[in-house]
Enzyme design. Structure first.
Site, PDB file in Angstrom:
ATOM      1  NE  ARG A 121      30.613 -61.596 -62.225  1.00  0.00           N
ATOM      2  CZ  ARG A 121      30.073 -62.789 -62.425  1.00  0.00           C
ATOM      3  NH1 ARG A 121      30.457 -63.518 -63.445  1.00  0.00           N
ATOM      4  NH2 ARG A 121      29.138 -63.254 -61.620  1.00  0.00           N
ATOM      5  CD  GLN A 127      32.120 -57.619 -54.084  1.00  0.00           C
ATOM      6  OE1 GLN A 127      31.411 -57.308 -53.133  1.00  0.00           O
ATOM      7  NE2 GLN A 127      33.187 -58.368 -53.974  1.00  0.00           N
ATOM      8  CG  ASP A 130      28.958 -59.041 -60.607  1.00  0.00           C
ATOM      9  OD1 ASP A 130      28.422 -59.376 -61.689  1.00  0.00           O
ATOM     10  OD2 ASP A 130      29.722 -59.773 -59.979  1.00  0.00           O
ATOM     11  CB  SER A 133      26.831 -61.314 -59.128  1.00  0.00           C
ATOM     12  OG  SER A 133      28.093 -61.862 -59.328  1.00  0.00           O
TER      13      SER A 133
HETATM   14  P1  NAD Z   1      29.387 -68.904 -64.628  1.00  0.00           P
HETATM   15  O1  NAD Z   1      27.963 -68.480 -64.772  1.00  0.00           O
HETATM   16  O2  NAD Z   1      30.372 -68.534 -65.669  1.00  0.00           O
HETATM   17  O3  NAD Z   1      29.390 -70.513 -64.489  1.00  0.00           O
HETATM   18  C1  NAD Z   1      28.650 -71.161 -63.488  1.00  0.00           C
HETATM   19  C2  NAD Z   1      29.481 -72.233 -62.852  1.00  0.00           C
HETATM   20  O4  NAD Z   1      29.669 -73.306 -63.762  1.00  0.00           O
HETATM   21  C3  NAD Z   1      30.873 -71.799 -62.415  1.00  0.00           C
HETATM   22  O5  NAD Z   1      31.030 -72.029 -61.036  1.00  0.00           O
HETATM   23  C4  NAD Z   1      31.799 -72.668 -63.245  1.00  0.00           C
HETATM   24  O6  NAD Z   1      32.985 -73.046 -62.534  1.00  0.00           O
HETATM   25  C5  NAD Z   1      30.934 -73.863 -63.524  1.00  0.00           C
HETATM   26  N1  NAD Z   1      31.354 -74.660 -64.661  1.00  0.00           N
HETATM   27  C6  NAD Z   1      31.719 -74.269 -65.914  1.00  0.00           C
HETATM   28  N2  NAD Z   1      32.055 -75.335 -66.667  1.00  0.00           N
HETATM   29  C7  NAD Z   1      31.873 -76.430 -65.887  1.00  0.00           C
HETATM   30  C8  NAD Z   1      32.029 -77.803 -66.110  1.00  0.00           C
HETATM   31  N3  NAD Z   1      32.449 -78.299 -67.284  1.00  0.00           N
HETATM   32  N4  NAD Z   1      31.770 -78.635 -65.089  1.00  0.00           N
HETATM   33  C9  NAD Z   1      31.353 -78.173 -63.894  1.00  0.00           C
HETATM   34  N5  NAD Z   1      31.190 -76.887 -63.629  1.00  0.00           N
HETATM   35  C10 NAD Z   1      31.434 -76.014 -64.615  1.00  0.00           C
HETATM   36  O7  NAD Z   1      29.978 -68.492 -63.220  1.00  0.00           O
HETATM   37  P2  NAD Z   1      29.531 -67.309 -62.255  1.00  0.00           P
HETATM   38  O8  NAD Z   1      28.458 -67.756 -61.373  1.00  0.00           O
HETATM   39  O9  NAD Z   1      29.333 -66.099 -63.074  1.00  0.00           O
HETATM   40  O10 NAD Z   1      30.825 -67.169 -61.369  1.00  0.00           O
HETATM   41  C11 NAD Z   1      32.097 -67.109 -61.986  1.00  0.00           C
HETATM   42  C12 NAD Z   1      33.149 -66.855 -60.975  1.00  0.00           C
HETATM   43  O11 NAD Z   1      33.139 -65.521 -60.561  1.00  0.00           O
HETATM   44  C13 NAD Z   1      33.059 -67.692 -59.724  1.00  0.00           C
HETATM   45  O12 NAD Z   1      34.373 -68.050 -59.386  1.00  0.00           O
HETATM   46  C14 NAD Z   1      32.513 -66.739 -58.716  1.00  0.00           C
HETATM   47  O13 NAD Z   1      32.859 -67.093 -57.411  1.00  0.00           O
HETATM   48  C15 NAD Z   1      33.227 -65.502 -59.162  1.00  0.00           C
HETATM   49  N6  NAD Z   1      32.591 -64.310 -58.671  1.00  0.00           N
HETATM   50  C16 NAD Z   1      33.324 -63.530 -57.853  1.00  0.00           C
HETATM   51  C17 NAD Z   1      32.770 -62.380 -57.361  1.00  0.00           C
HETATM   52  C18 NAD Z   1      33.599 -61.517 -56.464  1.00  0.00           C
HETATM   53  O14 NAD Z   1      34.685 -61.868 -56.088  1.00  0.00           O
HETATM   54  N7  NAD Z   1      33.087 -60.385 -56.097  1.00  0.00           N
HETATM   55  C19 NAD Z   1      31.498 -62.006 -57.711  1.00  0.00           C
HETATM   56  C20 NAD Z   1      30.774 -62.832 -58.570  1.00  0.00           C
HETATM   57  C21 NAD Z   1      31.345 -63.977 -59.051  1.00  0.00           C
END
Ligand code: NAD
Length: 380
Positions: A121, A127, A130, A133
Site C-alpha cells: 500500500r 497507488q 490500490d 483504497s
Molecule cells: P484497514 O482497512 O486495514 O483498517 C482500518 C483502520 O482500522 C486502520 O486505520 C487501522 O489502524 C484501524 N484499526 C485496526 N485495529 C484497530 C483497533 N483494534 N482499534 C482501533 N483501530 C483499529 O486500513 P486501511 O484503511 O486499508 O489503511 C491501512 C493503512 O494503509 C493506513 O495506515 C493507511 O494510511 C495506509 N495507506 C497508505 C497508502 C499510501 O501510502 N499510498 C494508501 C492507502 C492506505
C-alpha cells in the site's frame, strides 16, 4: 504475437453489483493492445449496458465462451473456481488470507491467481492500482449516507422558526481510508465528529479533517507492518472496548471500520455497550463479516433494531451499493495492474518485482505469496 485476451465476468456473489472493467477502461486497454471479452450483462447492475462495451471494442460473449477463451479472467471477487480452466490466470480481490485452501487448490491446477488486496500500500508507484483504497473510500462515504438515512434526526445544526436542532454527534472507530472518508463526509453533512484509531499516526489526519481525536489510556500504540494496525491481544481488546464504551454511549451515530488484514476484525463495541446507547442511535459496522465484526451483535448484510431502540447495520459490502463509482475506480485499478504485468503483449510474472511479490498469490503450480504460504503452513 497474438494479443492477450482478458475476459470480464458477470459477478455471481449475492448483492455484488460491481463490474471489473467499465467501457472506458475497455477502450484504454484496447489502445494498449489488449483484447477484451465481456460476459453479457456483466455491467448491467452498475448501469453499463452491453452496447457500451461493444462500442468500446469489447466482444460481448456468453459465460461459457468467456471462460473457455480468456487468457486472464478479470473479476471483482473470486470467480467460481470450477469455471476456471487449468492454466488460466485470474485477477480480482481474491481475499487469499481468508481463503488459503482455495489458493492451494488453484495452485494445484496451475492457475495463476493475482489478488489486488496483496498490493503493497505504501509504494507510490502502486497507488493507481490500490483497489482496497478506492473501494474503502467509497465505502466510507456510503456508510455516512446509510447512517444519516437511518438516523431519524438532522445531522447539521439547524435553527428554524420551528425550533433548533443540535448537530448529530458521530464517532468513527478506525481512521484508515474508509474512516477518514467517513469523517469528511459526516463533517460535510454538519455533524460533530470524533474518531479513534489504535495507530497514533492517524491523530493528525483526523484533526486535519476537523474532527476530534480520542486518545485511550488502556491500549499501547498499535502500528504494525505496512501501515496496518497490529493485532491486539484479547486482554488489550477487552480493555479497549471497556474504555470506548463510555465514549460510545455519548454519541448518536457510531461508524466502525477497524480491520487487521486476514484476521477477525477487532471487537470494539460489546452487546452491553449497545444497550447503553440512547434510543434512536445508529451503528454502522463496516467490518461486519462472516468472521464477526467490530460490533458484537451486528450481522453481515442485516439491519437489527435492538430492544432499546438502537439500529445496528451490518454493512458488509458498501461499495456494491454504489456500483457505478465503485466499478469506475476499480476498473482503473485493475487496468493499471494488468498493464504493469504485461511484457511483450503477455502477462509476465516476475517475482523480483515488489508489486508482483505482493499480488501474485499462485504461480507455476505453487502458492508463492509469502503471507498466504505462511498461513497454509501454519494450518497444515
Ligand atoms: P484497514 O482497512 O486495514 O483498517 C482500518 C483502520 O482500522 C486502520 O486505520 C487501522 O489502524 C484501524 N484499526 C485496526 N485495529 C484497530 C483497533 N483494534 N482499534 C482501533 N483501530 C483499529 O486500513 P486501511 O484503511 O486499508 O489503511 C491501512 C493503512 O494503509 C493506513 O495506515 C493507511 O494510511 C495506509 N495507506 C497508505 C497508502 C499510501 O501510502 N499510498 C494508501 C492507502 C492506505
Amino acid at each position: 504475437m497474438t494479443p492477450v485476451q482478458v475476459g470480464v465476468v458477470k459477478e455471481t456473489a449475492a448483492g455484488e453489483r460491481r463490474v471489473a472493467l467499465t467501457p472506458d477502461a475497455v477502450s484504454r486497454l484496447r489502445n494498449a493492445g489488449v483484447e477484451v471479452m465481456v460476459e453479457s450483462g456483466a455491467g448491467a447492475s452498475a448501469w453499463f449496458p452491453d452496447e457500451d462495451y461493444a462500442q468500446a471494442g469489447a466482444a460481448v460473449v456468453d459465460r461459457d465462451a468467456l471462460y473457455a477463451l480468456a487468457d486472464a479472467v478479470l473479476g471483482v471477487g473470486q470467480p467460481p473456481p470450477e469455471r476456471l480452466r487449468d492454466g488460466q490466470t485470474v485477477i480480482g480481490l481474491l481475499a487469499p488470507l481468508l481463503n488459503p485452501t482455495l489458493m492451494a487448490e488453484l495452485a494445484r491446477r496451475d492457475i495463476t491467481a493475482i489478488s489486488l488486496d496483496g498490493l503493497p500500500r505504501t509504494l507510490t508507484r502502486a497507488q493507481g492500482m490500490d483497489a482496497l483504497s478506492s473501494q474503502s473510500n467509497i465505502a466510507g462515504y456510503k456508510a455516512v449516507l446509510v447512517a444519516a438515512n437511518a438516523f431519524e434526526r438532522f445531522f447539521p445544526l439547524l435553527i428554524t422558526a420551528a425550533g433548533t436542532s443540535k448537530p448529530a454527534s458521530v464517532l468513527v472507530l478506525g481512521a484508515g481510508v474508509a474512516g477518514l472518508q467517513a469523517i469528511g463526509t459526516a463533517r460535510r453533512l454538519g455533524a460533530v465528529v470524533r474518531a479513534y484509531d489504535v495507530r497514533p499516526q492517524s491523530k493528525g489526519e483526523v484533526e486535519s479533517l476537523g474532527a476530534q481525536f480520542i486518545e485511550l489510556t488502556s491500549v499501547e500504540a498499535g502500528a504494525g507492518e505496512g501501515g496496518y494496525a497490529r493485532v491486539l491481544s484479547a486482554e488489550e481488546q477487552a480493555a479497549q472496548a471497556a474504555e470506548l464504551a463510555e465514549h460510545i454511549a455519548k454519541h448518536d451515530v457510531v461508524i466502525t471500520t477497524a480491520q487487521v488484514p486476514g484476521r477477525r476484525p477487532p471487537l470494539m463495541v460489546t452487546a452491553g455497550t449497545v444497550k447503553s446507547m440512547r434510543a434512536g442511535s445508529v451503528i454502522v459496522d463496516m467490518a461486519a463479516s462472516d468472521l464477526g465484526g467490530n460490533v458484537e451483535i451486528s450481522q453481515p448484510g442485516e439491519t437489527i433494531v435492538t430492544n432499546n431502540g438502537v439500529t445496528v447495520i451490518g454493512a458488509d459490502n458498501l461499495p456494491a451499493e454504489m456500483p457505478t463509482s465503485a466499478s469506475s475506480a476499480y476498473a482503473r485499478n485493475i487496468s493499471a495492474l494488468l498493464l504493469h504485468l504485461l511484457a511483450g503483449g503477455a502477462v509476465r510474472i516476475d517475482l523480483d518485482d515488489e508489486i508482483q511479490r505482493g499480488v501474485v498469490i499462485t504461480y507455476g503450480g505453487s502458492v508463492v505469496q509469502e503471507a498466504t504460504a505462511k498461513l497454509l503452513e501454519a494450518t497444515s
